[in-house]
Write a protein that holds these residues in place. Structure first.
Motif: not given
Length: 177
Positions: A92, A120, A126, A154
């Motif tokens: 992420p 993400d 995330s 994530d």
């Protein structure tokens, strides 16, 4: 007596296997991408059969086995399968709050995950967590650096970290009267 009896299945070739990062990138079934021919007249009808999902470990990590069928005019048919691998391995994006300088230790802000920007590649979601504060360069009670670390993770466990530096630097002379 001449007997015409077509019992040869059509030739069929599926699209090539592929890998994508996110579930949203799995293409829709497309019979136009399938190559199919018949031994008698070259014509066969292609249909999409189904998608079977396997080996799913998270929202964006699994395999799709996509099956197509070619059928000739006499009802002979054959199938082929395409494997689509969904494999999110992209960490992420994360951005910490800006670095700050404060005068006193009591002014060091508490960790706040709401101030961290994170997204993400697949669905934008995330989870942000505070990891730790590491103190360095301390020369007195009100002169040191705090390196604050946050982590974004994530849905598939990919994670990245960022750090914020908080400098505590008391340079104000005492008040005397």
């Amino acid at each position: 007596t001449i007997v015409v009896f077509d019992n040869t299945v059509p030739f069929i070739q599926c699209p090539m296997n592929m890998t994508v990062q996110c579930a949203s990138q799995v293409p829709v079934p497309n019979t136009a991408l399938v190559i199919a021919t018949d031994n008698c007249n070259g014509l066969s009808t292609v249909t999409f059969v189904d998608d079977v999902i396997s080996n799913q470990t998270c929202t964006n990590r699994y395999n799709v086995t996509r099956t197509y069928r070619a059928t000739d005019e006499c009802g002979n048919s054959s199938t082929c399968s395409q494997t689509i691998t969904v494999f999110d391995n992209t960490v992420p994006f994360i951005q910490c709050p800006m670095n700050v300088t404060v005068q006193c230790a009591s002014q060091v802000p508490i960790p706040n995950t709401a101030l961290v920007l994170a997204s993400d590649n697949c669905n934008g979601l995330s989870t942000v967590t505070f990891v730790n504060d590491a103190i360095s360069n301390q020369t007195c009670t009100n002169r040191y650096d705090v390196t604050r670390t946050y982590r974004a993770t994530d849905e598939c466990g990919n994670s990245s970290t960022c750090t914020q530096t908080i400098t505590v630097f008391d340079n104000t002379v005492p008040f005397i009267q």
